[in-house]
Design a protein around this motif. Structure first.
Motif, PDB file in Angstrom:
ATOM      1  N   LEU A   1      35.660  30.903  35.079  1.00 51.19           N
ATOM      2  CA  LEU A   1      35.578  29.645  35.809  1.00 51.19           C
ATOM      3  C   LEU A   1      34.507  28.793  35.147  1.00 51.19           C
ATOM      4  O   LEU A   1      33.349  29.197  35.062  1.00 51.19           O
ATOM      5  CB  LEU A   1      35.217  29.884  37.271  1.00 51.19           C
ATOM      6  CG  LEU A   1      35.062  28.637  38.132  1.00 51.19           C
ATOM      7  CD1 LEU A   1      36.370  27.861  38.214  1.00 51.19           C
ATOM      8  CD2 LEU A   1      34.586  29.006  39.522  1.00 51.19           C
ATOM      9  N   LEU A   2      34.910  27.635  34.628  1.00 54.11           N
ATOM     10  CA  LEU A   2      33.960  26.687  34.055  1.00 54.11           C
ATOM     11  C   LEU A   2      33.652  25.646  35.124  1.00 54.11           C
ATOM     12  O   LEU A   2      34.559  25.038  35.692  1.00 54.11           O
ATOM     13  CB  LEU A   2      34.551  25.991  32.832  1.00 54.11           C
ATOM     14  CG  LEU A   2      34.987  26.888  31.672  1.00 54.11           C
ATOM     15  CD1 LEU A   2      35.540  26.035  30.543  1.00 54.11           C
ATOM     16  CD2 LEU A   2      33.842  27.755  31.192  1.00 54.11           C
ATOM     17  N   ASN A   3      32.376  25.458  35.392  1.00 59.45           N
ATOM     18  CA  ASN A   3      31.929  24.490  36.379  1.00 59.45           C
ATOM     19  C   ASN A   3      31.164  23.388  35.645  1.00 59.45           C
ATOM     20  O   ASN A   3      30.035  23.604  35.213  1.00 59.45           O
ATOM     21  CB  ASN A   3      31.033  25.186  37.408  1.00 59.45           C
ATOM     22  CG  ASN A   3      30.349  24.212  38.338  1.00 59.45           C
ATOM     23  OD1 ASN A   3      30.888  23.170  38.666  1.00 59.45           O
ATOM     24  ND2 ASN A   3      29.149  24.553  38.763  1.00 59.45           N
ATOM     25  N   PHE A   4      31.780  22.229  35.466  1.00 58.09           N
ATOM     26  CA  PHE A   4      31.113  21.091  34.843  1.00 58.09           C
ATOM     27  C   PHE A   4      30.398  20.320  35.944  1.00 58.09           C
ATOM     28  O   PHE A   4      31.020  19.900  36.919  1.00 58.09           O
ATOM     29  CB  PHE A   4      32.136  20.194  34.135  1.00 58.09           C
ATOM     30  CG  PHE A   4      32.717  20.815  32.902  1.00 58.09           C
ATOM     31  CD1 PHE A   4      32.102  20.654  31.664  1.00 58.09           C
ATOM     32  CD2 PHE A   4      33.873  21.574  32.968  1.00 58.09           C
ATOM     33  CE1 PHE A   4      32.636  21.233  30.521  1.00 58.09           C
ATOM     34  CE2 PHE A   4      34.419  22.145  31.835  1.00 58.09           C
ATOM     35  CZ  PHE A   4      33.801  21.980  30.614  1.00 58.09           C
ATOM     36  N   TRP A   5      29.102  20.109  35.778  1.00 61.71           N
ATOM     37  CA  TRP A   5      28.294  19.516  36.830  1.00 61.71           C
ATOM     38  C   TRP A   5      27.118  18.749  36.239  1.00 61.71           C
ATOM     39  O   TRP A   5      26.902  18.754  35.035  1.00 61.71           O
ATOM     40  CB  TRP A   5      27.785  20.605  37.772  1.00 61.71           C
ATOM     41  CG  TRP A   5      26.758  21.493  37.131  1.00 61.71           C
ATOM     42  CD1 TRP A   5      26.961  22.404  36.128  1.00 61.71           C
ATOM     43  CD2 TRP A   5      25.365  21.528  37.426  1.00 61.71           C
ATOM     44  NE1 TRP A   5      25.783  23.005  35.796  1.00 61.71           N
ATOM     45  CE2 TRP A   5      24.782  22.490  36.571  1.00 61.71           C
ATOM     46  CE3 TRP A   5      24.556  20.851  38.324  1.00 61.71           C
ATOM     47  CZ2 TRP A   5      23.431  22.784  36.590  1.00 61.71           C
ATOM     48  CZ3 TRP A   5      23.210  21.151  38.345  1.00 61.71           C
ATOM     49  CH2 TRP A   5      22.661  22.104  37.487  1.00 61.71           C
TER      50      TRP A   5
ATOM     51  N   ALA B   1      31.887  20.048  24.938  1.00 62.94           N
ATOM     52  CA  ALA B   1      32.746  20.788  25.878  1.00 62.94           C
ATOM     53  C   ALA B   1      33.316  19.839  26.926  1.00 62.94           C
ATOM     54  O   ALA B   1      34.487  19.958  27.306  1.00 62.94           O
ATOM     55  CB  ALA B   1      31.964  21.910  26.547  1.00 62.94           C
ATOM     56  N   HIS B   2      32.513  18.887  27.391  1.00 58.43           N
ATOM     57  CA  HIS B   2      33.003  17.905  28.368  1.00 58.43           C
ATOM     58  C   HIS B   2      34.196  17.139  27.793  1.00 58.43           C
ATOM     59  O   HIS B   2      35.195  16.921  28.479  1.00 58.43           O
ATOM     60  CB  HIS B   2      31.894  16.925  28.749  1.00 58.43           C
ATOM     61  CG  HIS B   2      30.847  17.496  29.643  1.00 58.43           C
ATOM     62  ND1 HIS B   2      29.892  18.379  29.191  1.00 58.43           N
ATOM     63  CD2 HIS B   2      30.597  17.318  30.958  1.00 58.43           C
ATOM     64  CE1 HIS B   2      29.094  18.712  30.192  1.00 58.43           C
ATOM     65  NE2 HIS B   2      29.502  18.085  31.278  1.00 58.43           N
ATOM     66  N   GLU B   3      34.088  16.747  26.542  1.00 63.52           N
ATOM     67  CA  GLU B   3      35.179  15.993  25.911  1.00 63.52           C
ATOM     68  C   GLU B   3      36.395  16.882  25.661  1.00 63.52           C
ATOM     69  O   GLU B   3      37.530  16.470  25.873  1.00 63.52           O
ATOM     70  CB  GLU B   3      34.695  15.373  24.595  1.00 63.52           C
ATOM     71  CG  GLU B   3      35.675  14.411  23.984  1.00 63.52           C
ATOM     72  CD  GLU B   3      36.056  13.253  24.905  1.00 63.52           C
ATOM     73  OE1 GLU B   3      37.239  12.868  24.882  1.00 63.52           O
ATOM     74  OE2 GLU B   3      35.208  12.747  25.659  1.00 63.52           O
TER      75      GLU B   3
ATOM     76  N   THR C   1      33.781  19.248  38.108  1.00 62.65           N
ATOM     77  CA  THR C   1      35.114  19.625  37.636  1.00 62.65           C
ATOM     78  C   THR C   1      35.112  21.126  37.401  1.00 62.65           C
ATOM     79  O   THR C   1      34.228  21.646  36.728  1.00 62.65           O
ATOM     80  CB  THR C   1      35.491  18.884  36.339  1.00 62.65           C
ATOM     81  OG1 THR C   1      35.653  17.497  36.623  1.00 62.65           O
ATOM     82  CG2 THR C   1      36.783  19.425  35.747  1.00 62.65           C
ATOM     83  N   MET C   2      36.086  21.803  37.987  1.00 60.77           N
ATOM     84  CA  MET C   2      36.256  23.245  37.796  1.00 60.77           C
ATOM     85  C   MET C   2      37.472  23.461  36.898  1.00 60.77           C
ATOM     86  O   MET C   2      38.516  22.846  37.113  1.00 60.77           O
ATOM     87  CB  MET C   2      36.512  23.958  39.120  1.00 60.77           C
ATOM     88  CG  MET C   2      35.399  23.836  40.108  1.00 60.77           C
ATOM     89  SD  MET C   2      34.043  24.894  39.643  1.00 60.77           S
ATOM     90  CE  MET C   2      32.910  24.528  40.943  1.00 60.77           C
ATOM     91  N   VAL C   3      37.323  24.327  35.913  1.00 61.34           N
ATOM     92  CA  VAL C   3      38.429  24.702  35.039  1.00 61.34           C
ATOM     93  C   VAL C   3      38.634  26.199  35.207  1.00 61.34           C
ATOM     94  O   VAL C   3      37.725  26.987  34.979  1.00 61.34           O
ATOM     95  CB  VAL C   3      38.141  24.359  33.565  1.00 61.34           C
ATOM     96  CG1 VAL C   3      39.332  24.717  32.691  1.00 61.34           C
ATOM     97  CG2 VAL C   3      37.785  22.889  33.405  1.00 61.34           C
TER      98      VAL C   3
END
Length: 191
Positions: A78-82, A142-144, A153-155
């Motif tokens: 789980l990637l958590n962009f924050w 990584a955001h891009e 955003t969760m991936v």
């Protein structure tokens, strides 16, 4: 029916306007990230931060360690962009901390990815302890790669390294979703 529409014209117009605005804001993000679903997750190689033992979650550079997404194949990731300035992101930290402590040995890994600098992250962590790895993305690579346009955003990435799903914005049942995704049940294994 016509009388109802006439008497509530303003209310109905405002409702349509608000729903239209929400669709206008969210639909492009959804369509853009939808193209990545069921495809291989883009790989990245970024500095890994770890909470220091015995502190209230203060982060340090983990001996120059880096993390590469492809190294986590075989686990659900789980990637958590924050960001530290994002209110919904901050509200999710206790839930993520709790579920990570519960599931970290269950063939599951969570990476919390931020574009904030190390100093900002360390100051933030003093009041907001986190027990999961934080990855610094100072260039936004990584955001891009994951087309992140909203926070949080969760991936969701499966064991084969394919993207299963994206989640945008605050999620009030996040713990249950993560538990179900990893274990098949929404309930804690050891309550």
């Amino acid at each position: 029916m016509v009388a109802y529409l006439k008497s509530n014209f303003f209310t109905l117009s405002m409702l349509v306007l608000v729903l239209g605005f929400i669709a206008y804001q969210r639909l492009p993000v959804y369509l853009e990230t939808r193209q990545l679903v069921e495809g291989p997750a883009p790989d990245f190689y970024l500095p890994l931060m770890s909470p220091q033992k015995g502190t209230d979650g203060e982060f340090r550079t983990a001996d120059g360690r880096t993390v590469r997404l492809s190294e986590l194949r075989g686990k659900k990731v789980l990637l958590n962009f924050w960001a530290t300035w994002c209110g919904p992101c901050v509200r999710e930290i206790p839930a993520l901390t709790e579920v990570y402590a519960e599931l970290r040995g269950e063939n599951f890994e969570m990476l919390s990815i931020t574009a904030d600098d190390l100093g900002t992250l360390q100051r933030f962590a003093k009041n907001n302890p986190m027990n999961y790895p934080v990855v610094l993305d100072p260039t936004g690579a990584a955001h891009e790669a994951f087309r992140v346009r909203l926070f949080p955003t969760m991936v969701w990435i499966d064991e084969q390294g394919n993207i299963e799903s994206f989640g945008h914005g605050a999620d009030y049942i996040l713990k249950q979703k993560i538990r179900y995704w990893v274990t098949g049940s929404i309930f804690e294994a050891n309550p």
